[in-house]
Enzyme design. Structure first.
Site, PDB file in Angstrom:
ATOM      1  NE  ARG A 130      -2.617  -1.405   3.301  1.00 29.47           N
ATOM      2  CZ  ARG A 130      -2.517  -2.661   3.731  1.00 29.47           C
ATOM      3  NH1 ARG A 130      -2.924  -3.651   2.974  1.00 29.47           N
ATOM      4  NH2 ARG A 130      -2.008  -2.916   4.913  1.00 29.47           N
ATOM      5  CD  GLU A 136      -2.023  -3.570  14.527  1.00 30.74           C
ATOM      6  OE1 GLU A 136      -1.853  -3.040  13.421  1.00 30.74           O
ATOM      7  OE2 GLU A 136      -3.009  -3.350  15.236  1.00 30.74           O
TER       8      GLU A 136
END
Ligand code: AMP
Length: 170
Positions: A58, A95
């Protein structure tokens, strides 16, 4: 333009407990894209940049546009096995999982001034690994910039040595 109107929250993606920030509504709107690019460019205004390095995948959306705006080259930092030439590799903690990043060994020359860009700063592990790769090649990191930062995850702590800028903070 308030870009937060174009960021969609997806709960529990890609796994339970993750509040995923979906930027596809922003990508789908040409005025929002233009405003976002202008705002990202303004974060680094007045600084000479030789290379914009961006993180798969992204980070690539605005990374290439930013490179064009800044008259800089673009450097893709990719997941393992994607880059065809000789690479440096750096593992990191996500994460949501463990991964690694790679960069072509000739992507950045010693002393080149580099802007690192990605869409989201979460725990900071990804950006830290990317910074390590850039620095191993002798690049000077001028700024790390992001569309948005999840402040509660304190990723900025991992990038303490660098100037960090984000357009939106959550
Ligand atoms: P981190 O290493 O934790 O800072 O994670 C940053 C990378 O993972 C970026 O490349 C993001 O695209 C992606 N990412 C992590 N958390 C999120 C989230 N909550 N929403 C969207 N993307 C995320």
């Amino acid at each position: 333009m308030n870009l937060s109107e174009y960021i969609r929250n997806i709960e529990d993606f890609p796994k339970a407990g993750v509040h995923f920030k979906d930027i596809t509504p922003l990508l789908a709107n040409s005025a929002a894209m233009e405003s976002c690019l202008q705002q990202l460019t303004a974060l680094i205004a007045g600084q000479k940049i030789d290379k914009v390095a961006a993180i798969e995948s992204r980070g690539f959306f605005f990374g290439t546009l930013l490179a064009q705006k800044l008259n800089a080259g673009f450097v893709p930092i990719r997941k393992p096995g994607k880059l065809p030439y000789n690479t440096l590799k750096e593992p990191y903690l996500l994460e949501y999982g463990m991964d690694a990043l790679e960069i072509h060994e000739d992507a950045i020359k010693k002393g080149e001034r580099v802007l690192l860009h990605d869409d989201v700063l979460a725990t900071g592990g990804t950006a830290r690994a990317a910074c390590n790769l850039i620095e191993q090649l002798g690049g000077e990191i001028v700024q790390c910039n992001f569309l948005l930062e999840l402040e509660f995850l304190n990723g900025i702590k991992k990038l303490r040595a660098h100037s960090v800028q984000s357009l939106l903070k959550y």
